[in-house]
Design a protein around this motif. Structure first.
Motif, short mmCIF file in Angstrom:
data_model
loop_
_atom_site.label_atom_id
_atom_site.label_comp_id
_atom_site.label_asym_id
_atom_site.label_seq_id
_atom_site.Cartn_x
_atom_site.Cartn_y
_atom_site.Cartn_z
N PRO A 70 33.41 31.16 47.71
CA PRO A 70 34.68 31.79 47.45
C PRO A 70 34.71 33.42 47.35
O PRO A 70 35.57 34.19 47.76
N PHE A 71 33.36 33.67 46.84
CA PHE A 71 33.09 35.32 46.80
C PHE A 71 33.05 35.99 48.11
O PHE A 71 33.67 36.87 48.71
N LEU A 72 32.25 35.17 48.97
CA LEU A 72 32.06 35.70 50.49
C LEU A 72 33.53 35.66 51.07
O LEU A 72 33.88 36.36 52.03
N PHE A 73 34.27 34.45 50.83
CA PHE A 73 35.65 34.12 51.58
C PHE A 73 36.47 35.46 51.21
O PHE A 73 37.00 36.10 51.91
N MET A 74 36.39 35.99 49.83
CA MET A 74 37.21 37.03 49.42
C MET A 74 36.62 38.35 50.19
O MET A 74 37.50 39.02 50.79
N GLU A 75 35.34 38.56 50.45
CA GLU A 75 34.86 39.72 50.89
C GLU A 75 35.27 39.70 52.40
O GLU A 75 35.76 40.83 52.83
N GLN A 86 28.35 46.25 35.39
CA GLN A 86 28.21 47.53 36.30
C GLN A 86 27.51 47.36 37.45
O GLN A 86 28.02 47.95 38.75
N LYS A 87 26.51 46.55 37.83
CA LYS A 87 25.85 46.22 39.22
C LYS A 87 26.65 45.51 40.04
O LYS A 87 26.42 45.25 41.01
N TYR A 88 27.72 44.70 39.51
CA TYR A 88 28.43 43.67 40.18
C TYR A 88 29.88 44.36 41.01
O TYR A 88 30.35 45.15 39.96
N ARG A 89 30.18 43.97 41.70
CA ARG A 89 31.41 44.03 42.42
C ARG A 89 32.64 42.99 42.35
O ARG A 89 33.83 43.22 41.78
N TRP A 90 32.00 41.69 42.34
CA TRP A 90 32.88 40.46 42.03
C TRP A 90 32.59 39.77 40.95
O TRP A 90 31.41 39.55 40.50
N TYR A 91 33.68 39.03 40.41
CA TYR A 91 33.53 38.18 39.41
C TYR A 91 34.23 37.01 39.46
O TYR A 91 35.18 36.97 40.25
N TRP A 92 33.64 35.90 38.80
CA TRP A 92 34.53 34.83 38.62
C TRP A 92 34.51 34.47 37.10
O TRP A 92 33.34 34.32 36.64
N ASN A 126 42.68 32.43 32.90
CA ASN A 126 41.29 31.90 32.55
C ASN A 126 40.38 31.40 33.66
O ASN A 126 39.10 31.40 33.42
N PHE A 127 41.07 31.43 35.02
CA PHE A 127 40.36 31.25 36.09
C PHE A 127 40.68 32.55 37.00
O PHE A 127 41.85 32.78 37.13
N GLU A 128 39.66 33.40 37.35
CA GLU A 128 39.81 34.30 38.19
C GLU A 128 38.66 34.62 39.05
O GLU A 128 37.55 34.53 38.38
N ILE A 129 38.89 34.70 40.27
CA ILE A 129 37.61 35.42 41.20
C ILE A 129 38.47 36.76 41.57
O ILE A 129 39.38 36.46 42.30
N ALA A 130 37.82 37.71 41.50
CA ALA A 130 38.33 38.90 41.75
C ALA A 130 37.47 40.29 41.96
O ALA A 130 36.18 39.78 41.66
N ASP A 131 37.82 41.30 42.55
CA ASP A 131 37.15 42.18 42.88
C ASP A 131 37.55 43.33 41.66
O ASP A 131 38.38 43.74 41.52
N MET A 132 36.22 43.67 41.24
CA MET A 132 36.50 44.58 40.17
C MET A 132 36.92 46.13 40.47
O MET A 132 37.09 47.03 39.64
N HIS A 133 36.78 46.51 41.83
CA HIS A 133 37.18 47.70 42.25
C HIS A 133 38.57 47.94 42.03
O HIS A 133 39.26 48.75 41.87
N LEU A 134 39.29 46.62 42.06
CA LEU A 134 40.74 46.60 41.72
C LEU A 134 40.96 47.17 40.32
O LEU A 134 41.95 47.98 39.82
N TRP A 135 40.17 46.63 39.24
CA TRP A 135 40.24 46.98 37.94
C TRP A 135 39.76 48.58 37.81
O TRP A 135 40.02 49.20 36.67
N ALA A 186 27.37 37.20 47.97
CA ALA A 186 28.20 38.51 47.54
C ALA A 186 27.47 39.25 46.29
O ALA A 186 26.64 38.53 45.60
N ASN A 187 27.85 40.46 46.25
CA ASN A 187 27.39 41.03 44.86
C ASN A 187 28.31 40.89 43.71
O ASN A 187 29.25 41.55 43.34
N ALA A 188 27.97 39.53 43.15
CA ALA A 188 28.82 38.83 42.30
C ALA A 188 28.27 38.10 41.15
O ALA A 188 27.03 37.69 41.23
#
Ligand code: GDP
Ligand code: MN
Length: 338
Positions: A167-172, A145-151, A234-243, A27-29
């Motif tokens: 987990p990134f690909l699972f989310m995507e 900026q170049k990423y969409r997903w973060y952990w 303190n643990f997050e795997i999320a889509d920065m499009h949301l923010w 993923a782009n993560a």
């Protein structure tokens, strides 16, 4: 793709029996780690854990962020742990420090009062800077900026199980936007006016509220009263499009303008959690049971024996936080079951 090739080579060189772990898709993560130079030993432990349990066979990059320049020692001690790309970013002043328009006299009075009341981090300005940064700015950093997903990873955390999936690909692939492992109650004294502002915002901007949202997880009376449940950020795997989207942008600006990051002590955990609960559909929030995770003093350990065995988990199932009295997992279960 040389990055993929070297990732496979790594997995083989390490004698990884599971050749299917060599990745053909990523993923782009990125991992994102906010830390001080003094956090170096904890940062090393966290990176080593995530490399051992997941990333050595995946090769996701890291972004480290700090309001002061990272020392050469910090950089070399984390770089040595992974073949992945690592970038070290300086946080712009205006993303970190208390804004000019905050009434410092009022803020100081509140800090002193909260410190007297023994509210955790109640007297700390730097903690407030950190919470506001994690709420509204980390995803605006140029290195992100170049990423969409973060952990999100913190120094001194532990990952207790091998992850046999990404987990990134699972989310995507499953249209998720926010993933978590631990949910609990917030200290009400750190957010006395937050929920009122959330309600006002929802009244002003009904167009941003998702149709099938997770409000029912956080309020049992249709949004009138907040039950203080939130995801431990303190643990997050999320889509920065949301923010980065219009709803959260307006939401953060609205909350920030109320000054509660400084006059109270709003955490990024309730701010992110409430936003995810109202701006996303409930099916887009995901509990990662397979990810054994520890941040002092709590651990999430997978509750199914098969999962625990498959992950070769180093945590004790019996001491998992999930059904601790302070956990909100029961509320989550009830909410999801409807
Ligand atoms: P807690 O988990 O709520 O007890 O807070 P932590 O002390 O663990 O801080 C949360 C995260 O922010 C961790 O990743 C810390 O390394 C980081 N952090 C906290 N304060 C500062 C600070 O003043 N500067 C920087 N650069 N990072 C900080
Ligand atoms: Mn922490």
């Amino acid at each position: 793709n040389s990055a993929n090739a070297s990732t496979s080579a790594n997995a083989n060189a390490n004698g990884n029996a599971n050749a299917t772990l060599a990745v053909d898709r990523r993923a782009n993560a990125t991992f994102v780690i906010l830390a001080r130079n003094s956090d170096i030993n904890g940062a090393v432990r966290s990176v080593r854990d995530i490399e051992d349990r997941f990333n050595r066979a995946r090769g996701y990059p890291y972004v480290f962020l700090n309001e002061e320049p990272f020392s050469e020692e910090f950089q070399s001690r984390v770089r040595v742990l992974s073949g992945s790309k690592m970038e070290f970013g300086l946080i712009p002043r205006e993303h970190w420090y208390q804004p000019e328009w905050i009434d410092e006299e009022k803020a100081k009075k509140e800090r002193e009062r909260m410190e007297q009341e023994n509210i955790i981090y109640g007297g700390s300005v730097s903690y407030r800077n950190m919470c506001r940064f994690n709420s509204g700015f980390f995803f605006k950093h140029e290195l992100m900026q170049k990423y969409r997903w973060y952990w999100r990873i913190e120094p001194e955390v532990h990952f207790h199980c091998d992850l046999s999936f990404d987990p990134f690909l699972f989310m995507e692939d499953n249209n998720k936007v926010y993933g978590w492992t631990i949910t609990m109650y917030e200290f009400e004294k750190t957010i006395p006016t937050l929920w009122g502002h959330v309600r006002d915002f929802m009244g002003l901007h009904p167009e941003y509220v998702a149709e099938d949202n997770a409000m029912g997880f956080m309020s049992h009376d249709g949004g009138n009263k907040y039950n203080l449940c939130h995801f431990w950020s303190n643990f997050e795997i999320a889509d920065m499009h949301l923010w980065r989207g219009p709803a959260y942008t307006a939401f953060f600006e609205y909350l920030d303008s109320k000054g509660g990051f400084y006059y109270e002590r709003w955490g990024d955990a309730p701010v992110h959690s409430i936003a995810a609960a109202i701006f996303a559909n409930k099916s887009q929030l995901h509990f990662f049971d397979e990810i054994g995770y520890e941040h002092n003093p709590y651990t999430h350990c997978p509750q199914k024996v098969e999962t625990w065995e498959k992950g070769r988990c180093s945590c004790d199932m019996a001491t998992s936080f999930d059904y601790n009295g302070y956990s909100c997992m029961k509320q989550w279960d009830n909410f999801i079951r409807g």
